[in-house]
Write a protein that holds these residues in place. Structure first.
Motif, PDB file in Angstrom:
ATOM      1  N   ALA A 173       0.841  -1.212   0.000  1.00  0.00           N
ATOM      2  CA  ALA A 173       0.000   0.000   0.000  1.00  0.00           C
ATOM      3  C   ALA A 173       0.866   1.248   0.000  1.00  0.00           C
ATOM      4  CB  ALA A 173      -0.925   0.001   1.216  1.00  0.00           C
ATOM      5  N   GLY A 174       1.990   1.176   0.744  1.00  0.00           N
ATOM      6  CA  GLY A 174       2.882   2.330   0.837  1.00  0.00           C
ATOM      7  C   GLY A 174       3.495   2.707  -0.500  1.00  0.00           C
ATOM      8  N   ARG A 175       3.502   1.775  -1.439  1.00  0.00           N
ATOM      9  CA  ARG A 175       4.087   2.068  -2.752  1.00  0.00           C
ATOM     10  C   ARG A 175       3.055   2.575  -3.755  1.00  0.00           C
ATOM     11  NH1 ARG A 175       6.822  -3.047  -1.844  1.00  0.00           N
ATOM     12  NH2 ARG A 175       5.773  -4.065  -3.580  1.00  0.00           N
ATOM     13  N   LEU A 176       1.779   2.613  -3.352  1.00  0.00           N
ATOM     14  CA  LEU A 176       0.747   3.113  -4.275  1.00  0.00           C
ATOM     15  C   LEU A 176       0.981   4.599  -4.548  1.00  0.00           C
ATOM     16  CD1 LEU A 176      -2.448   1.416  -2.811  1.00  0.00           C
ATOM     17  CD2 LEU A 176      -1.175   0.751  -4.843  1.00  0.00           C
ATOM     18  N   ARG A 177       0.687   4.996  -5.766  1.00  0.00           N
ATOM     19  CA  ARG A 177       0.885   6.403  -6.123  1.00  0.00           C
ATOM     20  C   ARG A 177      -0.090   7.292  -5.365  1.00  0.00           C
ATOM     21  NH1 ARG A 177       5.291   6.856  -7.193  1.00  0.00           N
ATOM     22  NH2 ARG A 177       4.845   8.986  -7.869  1.00  0.00           N
ATOM     23  N   PRO A 178       0.371   8.482  -4.976  1.00  0.00           N
ATOM     24  CA  PRO A 178      -0.566   9.451  -4.396  1.00  0.00           C
ATOM     25  C   PRO A 178      -1.631   9.848  -5.422  1.00  0.00           C
ATOM     26  CG  PRO A 178       1.705  10.090  -3.976  1.00  0.00           C
ATOM     27  CD  PRO A 178       1.755   8.937  -4.926  1.00  0.00           C
ATOM     28  N   THR A 179      -2.809  10.207  -4.943  1.00  0.00           N
ATOM     29  CA  THR A 179      -3.876  10.658  -5.836  1.00  0.00           C
ATOM     30  C   THR A 179      -4.314  12.056  -5.395  1.00  0.00           C
ATOM     31  OG1 THR A 179      -5.642   9.848  -4.412  1.00  0.00           O
ATOM     32  CG2 THR A 179      -4.735   8.282  -6.006  1.00  0.00           C
ATOM     33  N   SER A 180      -5.262  12.630  -6.117  1.00  0.00           N
ATOM     34  CA  SER A 180      -5.731  13.960  -5.725  1.00  0.00           C
ATOM     35  C   SER A 180      -6.539  13.891  -4.426  1.00  0.00           C
ATOM     36  CB  SER A 180      -6.585  14.563  -6.838  1.00  0.00           C
ATOM     37  OG  SER A 180      -7.693  13.725  -7.089  1.00  0.00           O
ATOM     38  N   ARG A 181      -7.022  12.695  -4.084  1.00  0.00           N
ATOM     39  CA  ARG A 181      -7.739  12.536  -2.812  1.00  0.00           C
ATOM     40  C   ARG A 181      -6.785  12.159  -1.687  1.00  0.00           C
ATOM     41  NH1 ARG A 181     -11.268  14.876  -1.642  1.00  0.00           N
ATOM     42  NH2 ARG A 181     -12.264  13.416  -0.233  1.00  0.00           N
ATOM     43  N   ARG A 182      -5.733  11.405  -2.020  1.00  0.00           N
ATOM     44  CA  ARG A 182      -4.754  10.982  -1.008  1.00  0.00           C
ATOM     45  C   ARG A 182      -3.384  11.458  -1.454  1.00  0.00           C
ATOM     46  NH1 ARG A 182      -6.794   7.760   2.602  1.00  0.00           N
ATOM     47  NH2 ARG A 182      -8.748   6.753   2.120  1.00  0.00           N
ATOM     48  N   THR A 183      -3.060  12.694  -1.064  1.00  0.00           N
ATOM     49  CA  THR A 183      -1.851  13.302  -1.615  1.00  0.00           C
ATOM     50  C   THR A 183      -0.578  12.649  -1.092  1.00  0.00           C
ATOM     51  OG1 THR A 183      -1.938  14.981   0.086  1.00  0.00           O
ATOM     52  CG2 THR A 183      -2.981  15.504  -2.026  1.00  0.00           C
ATOM     53  N   TYR A 184      -0.668  11.924   0.005  1.00  0.00           N
ATOM     54  CA  TYR A 184       0.495  11.205   0.519  1.00  0.00           C
ATOM     55  C   TYR A 184       0.444   9.725   0.127  1.00  0.00           C
ATOM     56  CZ  TYR A 184       2.166  14.946   3.633  1.00  0.00           C
ATOM     57  OH  TYR A 184       2.684  16.101   4.136  1.00  0.00           O
ATOM     58  N   GLY A 185      -0.515   9.342  -0.710  1.00  0.00           N
ATOM     59  CA  GLY A 185      -0.661   7.919  -1.002  1.00  0.00           C
ATOM     60  C   GLY A 185      -1.122   7.188   0.260  1.00  0.00           C
ATOM     61  N   TRP A 186      -0.607   5.970   0.439  1.00  0.00           N
ATOM     62  CA  TRP A 186      -0.993   5.159   1.603  1.00  0.00           C
ATOM     63  C   TRP A 186       0.216   4.905   2.486  1.00  0.00           C
ATOM     64  CZ3 TRP A 186      -6.041   3.369   2.422  1.00  0.00           C
ATOM     65  CH2 TRP A 186      -6.935   3.630   1.372  1.00  0.00           C
ATOM     66  N   ALA A 187       1.167   5.849   2.477  1.00  0.00           N
ATOM     67  CA  ALA A 187       2.424   5.633   3.191  1.00  0.00           C
ATOM     68  C   ALA A 187       2.206   5.274   4.663  1.00  0.00           C
ATOM     69  CB  ALA A 187       3.301   6.883   3.086  1.00  0.00           C
ATOM     70  N   ARG A 188       1.198   5.883   5.271  1.00  0.00           N
ATOM     71  CA  ARG A 188       0.993   5.667   6.706  1.00  0.00           C
ATOM     72  C   ARG A 188       0.546   4.243   7.040  1.00  0.00           C
ATOM     73  NH1 ARG A 188      -0.636  10.173  10.760  1.00  0.00           N
ATOM     74  NH2 ARG A 188       1.290  10.790   9.770  1.00  0.00           N
ATOM     75  N   ALA A 189       0.116   3.487   6.024  1.00  0.00           N
ATOM     76  CA  ALA A 189      -0.291   2.097   6.265  1.00  0.00           C
ATOM     77  C   ALA A 189       0.790   1.321   7.010  1.00  0.00           C
ATOM     78  CB  ALA A 189      -0.611   1.402   4.937  1.00  0.00           C
ATOM     79  N   SER A 190       2.067   1.589   6.680  1.00  0.00           N
ATOM     80  CA  SER A 190       3.140   0.829   7.320  1.00  0.00           C
ATOM     81  C   SER A 190       3.239   1.144   8.815  1.00  0.00           C
ATOM     82  CB  SER A 190       4.475   1.097   6.623  1.00  0.00           C
ATOM     83  OG  SER A 190       4.771   2.475   6.624  1.00  0.00           O
ATOM     84  N   ILE A 191       2.951   2.398   9.186  1.00  0.00           N
ATOM     85  CA  ILE A 191       2.971   2.762  10.611  1.00  0.00           C
ATOM     86  C   ILE A 191       1.829   2.058  11.334  1.00  0.00           C
ATOM     87  CG2 ILE A 191       2.678   4.651  12.263  1.00  0.00           C
ATOM     88  CD1 ILE A 191       3.993   6.510  10.230  1.00  0.00           C
ATOM     89  N   LEU A 192       0.651   2.090  10.719  1.00  0.00           N
ATOM     90  CA  LEU A 192      -0.522   1.466  11.351  1.00  0.00           C
ATOM     91  C   LEU A 192      -0.355  -0.046  11.447  1.00  0.00           C
ATOM     92  CD1 LEU A 192      -3.364   3.612   9.727  1.00  0.00           C
ATOM     93  CD2 LEU A 192      -2.292   3.879  11.965  1.00  0.00           C
ATOM     94  N   ALA A 193       0.278  -0.652  10.422  1.00  0.00           N
ATOM     95  CA  ALA A 193       0.512  -2.100  10.461  1.00  0.00           C
ATOM     96  C   ALA A 193       1.502  -2.449  11.564  1.00  0.00           C
ATOM     97  CB  ALA A 193       1.032  -2.590   9.113  1.00  0.00           C
TER      98      ALA A 193
END
Length: 319
Positions: free
Chosen positions: A85-105
């Protein structure tokens, strides 16, 4: 008052995301996909074997361990999902992508480990009061396979566990399990030799203690990052002092350093430079140095020419 560089609380001028510069290539290829794939396959196979023999030899230790290994598979899937998920490209809705997924995991993995070990400890305490015979050789052989499976999987994550909290979560899970299985082997062998049935639960308790110590650190650090805490590798006062020492910088304020994910660090800062805008090369140079000195790869710098108070957050007190 109205100088040309529009001045707001948001990322103002000098918005620098110079991702093209040379030092950036190590950011991509370090993935652990193969490690995750192999680890999950090995562990699923092992859980099935362990559950079957636990059921056959009526060994609660093996059945409990199979259940615990299943929580490991869950932990690995969680960590892998977050890494992907952290490698997914950022979008206009999620400007940081899903980088925080790794912290939550990492946070969920820490909680899962603490919970699993609490359950194991509870079970062990009950067993100490009423020890049960252990299934001898079956237990030893199956647990020995467990040492191998978990040890191998842990080794796959060894390299990444220093730099990435999410990978460390996966590593701790596996290393912890290898220890549990090793304890089961030792307890089984001593039981066959001396008939010490109480050893099994005592060893379980000791191992639970060791794993809880590691899991607590993981839980605490990932909780800190989840609330945008400054990553452990960064000394904020040092970053502040270094930015302040740059030529032409008279003041640094609104300095924020936080983690986007378990291996990506971001920074925003306002640099007061009364002598005039220093040029893009200056900003790019600072961005490069921030990466090399502090591993900060996502800097956003705002240059202020007249140092007017901008009504943002009051400056940090760095002692």
């Amino acid at each position: 008052m109205n100088h040309p560089h529009g001045h707001t609380c948001s990322h103002g001028h000098g918005h620098d995301h110079s991702h093209a510069h040379a030092g950036h290539h190590h950011h991509g290829p370090v993935t652990h996909d193969r490690a995750f794939g192999i680890g999950i396959a090995l562990n699923v196979a092992f859980v099935l074997i362990e559950a079957f023999y636990g059921w056959r030899s009526d060994s609660l230790a093996l059945l409990a361990d199979a259940g615990h290994n299943l929580s490991d598979v869950a932990g690995l899937i969680l960590a892998w999902g977050a890494a992907v998920a952290g490698r997914l490209r950022p979008t206009s809705r999620r400007t940081y992508g899903w980088a925080r997924a790794s912290i939550l995991a990492a946070l969920a993995n820490g909680a899962l480990l603490l919970f699993a070990m609490g359950a194991l400890a509870l079970e062990a305490v009950q067993r100490i009061h009423s020890p049960e015979p252990v299934g001898g050789w079956t237990v030893i052989v199956v647990a020995a396979v467990g040492v191998l499976v978990n040890g191998l999987t842990a080794a796959l994550f060894m390299s990444g566990s220093k730099d990435d909290l999410n990978i460390r979560g996966a590593f701790l899970h596996m290393a912890g399990d290898a220890l549990v299985s090793l304890g089961v082997v030792a307890a089984g062998a001593l039981y066959l030799q001396f008939g010490w049935a109480w050893l099994d639960p005592v060893v379980s308790l000791a191992i639970a203690g060791v794993i809880v110590a590691g899991a607590w650190g993981l839980f605490r650090q990932s909780l800190h990052l989840a609330f945008d805490g400054v990553p452990e590798s960064i000394e904020l006062a040092e970053v502040h002092a270094w930015l302040s020492s740059q030529p032409g910088v008279t003041d640094v304020h609104d300095l924020h350093v936080w983690a986007l994910g378990t291996s990506e660090i971001a920074l925003t800062a306002h640099l007061v430079m009364p002598a005039g805008y220093p040029g893009d090369a200056f900003v790019a140079g600072i961005a490069l140095e921030l990466e090399q000195r502090f591993q900060i790869r996502h800097p956003t710098l705002q240059i202020e020419l007249d140092g007017i108070a901008d009504g943002c957050v009051p400056p940090l007190n760095l002692g």
